[in-house]
Each structure stands twice: as C-alpha cells, then as structure tokens.
Design an enzyme around this catalytic site. Sequence first.
Site, mmCIF file in Angstrom:
data_model
loop_
_atom_site.group_PDB
_atom_site.id
_atom_site.type_symbol
_atom_site.label_atom_id
_atom_site.label_comp_id
_atom_site.label_asym_id
_atom_site.label_seq_id
_atom_site.Cartn_x
_atom_site.Cartn_y
_atom_site.Cartn_z
ATOM 1 C CE1 TYR A 66 52.915 13.131 -4.665
ATOM 2 C CE2 TYR A 66 54.014 11.443 -3.581
ATOM 3 C CZ TYR A 66 52.805 11.954 -3.868
ATOM 4 O OH TYR A 66 51.567 11.481 -3.537
ATOM 5 C CE LYS A 99 54.129 15.567 -14.272
ATOM 6 N NZ LYS A 99 55.334 15.052 -15.084
ATOM 7 C CG LEU A 121 43.769 10.567 -15.004
ATOM 8 C CD1 LEU A 121 42.794 9.526 -14.884
ATOM 9 C CD2 LEU A 121 43.235 12.018 -15.364
#
Lengths: 175, 175
Positions: A155, A125, A123
């Site tokens: 990230y 992402k 989630l």
Amino acid sequence: MGFWKTWFSSSESVATNKTTAFEDHTRGDKGNSNAVSDSIVFSTERDIDLYELEELCDAVGWSRRPLRKVKKAIEHSFLVASMWQVRGNKRRLIGFARATSDHAFNATIWDVVVHPDFQSQGLGKALMKYVLKKLRSEEISNVTLFADPHVVDFYRTMGFIPDPEGIKGMFWYPQ
Amino acid sequence: MGFWKTWFSSSESVATNKTTAFEDHTRGDKGNSNAVSDSIVFSTERDIDLYELEELCDAVGWSRRPLRKVKKAIEHSFLVASMWQVRGNKRRLIGFARATSDHAFNATIWDVVVHPDFQSQGLGKALMKYVLKKLRSEEISNVTLFADPHVVDFYRTMGFIPDPEGIKGMFWYPQ
C-alpha cells in the site's frame, strides 16, 4: 442473463491489447484470428454471486463469514469493485475490494483480495488504482484502510502512508 | 417544535439524578423545588442544526468544512450521536460523533468532539460509551477509528488497541 446486461453497463475493460500484464495470449496463437484472448475487466456492479466471492476469499485463506452478512455489507458499501478474467463468453471473479464512506469526506477500503493464481502480476495494483479512481471521482478526499503487516509495503507503493502525523489506527475490543 | 418531538423519541437521558458527572446543581438550590437542574442527554437524531455543529467544531479549533458536505456526511453516516446539555426547555449541543459502516461487519468512528467547557468531566467517555453501545446493538463486531496522537491514550482507556497484530492504519495521498 440479467447479470451480464447490467454488469457490462457499469464495467470497464482495461488493456484490451497492449498491456501484457492484463492480457494472456498463452492460450491462443497470435497468428490465428480465432484465438481466444483473455482480458481483465473491472466492475462496480454489486450483483456478485456470493458463492463465487466466498470461493475467492477461501482461496486466500480468509475465515468464512455468514453470506447473509456479506450480502448486507455489499449492499451498504459505498463502492464495490470487482476484477474479472474474461475469456470468450466466460468470466471468472479474480479480485474484489469494497469501501465504506460518508459519501462526502472519508472512505475506508475493506476486503481487498486477489486470487493467488493472479497475484504478482500487477493486478492488485490495478484493482487498487481502479478503486482510488472511483473514490476520487466521487470527491472523497480522505481515503483510508487498515493494512495487515505483510501488505503495508504494497500500500505504501500505492501512495498510502501509515500513521500520518502520528494518527493511529485503533480497533475496539470490549473490556 | 418538530425537532424536539422527534428528538426526544430517539434520545436517552442519562443520570437524571445520582451521577454527579452528568448533573449540575450549582445553579439551583436543592431545597427549592423550582430549582433548575441540568441534565446531559444523548441522541441519535440526525436533524442537527449545522450552524450549531459548526460552532461546536470551531470551539475545538477544527478547520471549517462546507456545510453542504457536512450535511451529506451526516445523512450517509451509519450512526450520528450527539450530546446535549438540557436546562429547563433549553438545550445546547456539547458533543458529537458519527460512524460510517457497512451495516454488517465494520464501523469507523469519525469527528468525535466535546466542547472545551465540558471536557475533563468524563463526558467524552460517556459519549463514546453511548456510540459503542449503539454500534454493538447493531451487531457491528469491528469498531475502528483513527486517533490523533493526543487522544490515543484516551481511546486506549476505552478499550481501543492501536495497531492490533501489526495492522496499520493508512491514509492515501495522491502520488
């Protein structure tokens, strides 16, 4: 409620049936047409309950900040993205992110948070993809952020590069 | 001109006599009361001639950017700081910087430039001090920037820390 009215107009529901990551059928019997199914909804609506946001930030252990300043920061962010668990007519704030920008070249993403109960399910992402999609749709070419050490790899998987061409993120402290 | 009127109301002259770095008496005879002396003036006025700004950015070798977008970026920056050489009734743009912000917690400084003719005289430092003073006066506690490798040490002398506590500046590139 006014909130819901305006909220749905600027919100997007993802994965209303197929994507397992965004649906939770554990509470409902698939064979029962009255089963309550959860869906995850994203929104750029700014009219967020500040106490609900504070609760979310508390859940991940962030230091509390004056709500007056949080309100101002939300008002003056270029993008405010929120992620909601929707079950029937109830919704729960489970993720948040915002970005500052010059509306032309640069955006910087701040305050990315996903509730611990909803982590490790893709989630974070999904929230970041939503943020990036929104920023790209505004023709922002340079998207930046400052990542805590434990989320640098997260990230990186999203396409963010640390120190590209030796460019250093720096923070100012009064001397 | 309207520009001068509004400009002086939001500008600050530094070092009108004593500070050598900001005065240039080489063109005037100090014994002559009509001598023209240069002074360096800082301003937060946004009404900057975009062609003059482009010329300044050209002088340091930056890639050209569409003026339409530069205009939009200036309009939506939280702070726009410019540095001018003033001689008699003439002024020349010799430095520029701007910052995006949420008006509450964070500011990020972009596009810091000093004309090559005016570098190595402490003017970059003076411009940055002006920017930091303005940001602090707005109660912004977290001032950040992304520094090219050759200016990391310059910003370090100003009190900026690279990667504090392992926090990484990251840039997004589409995968």
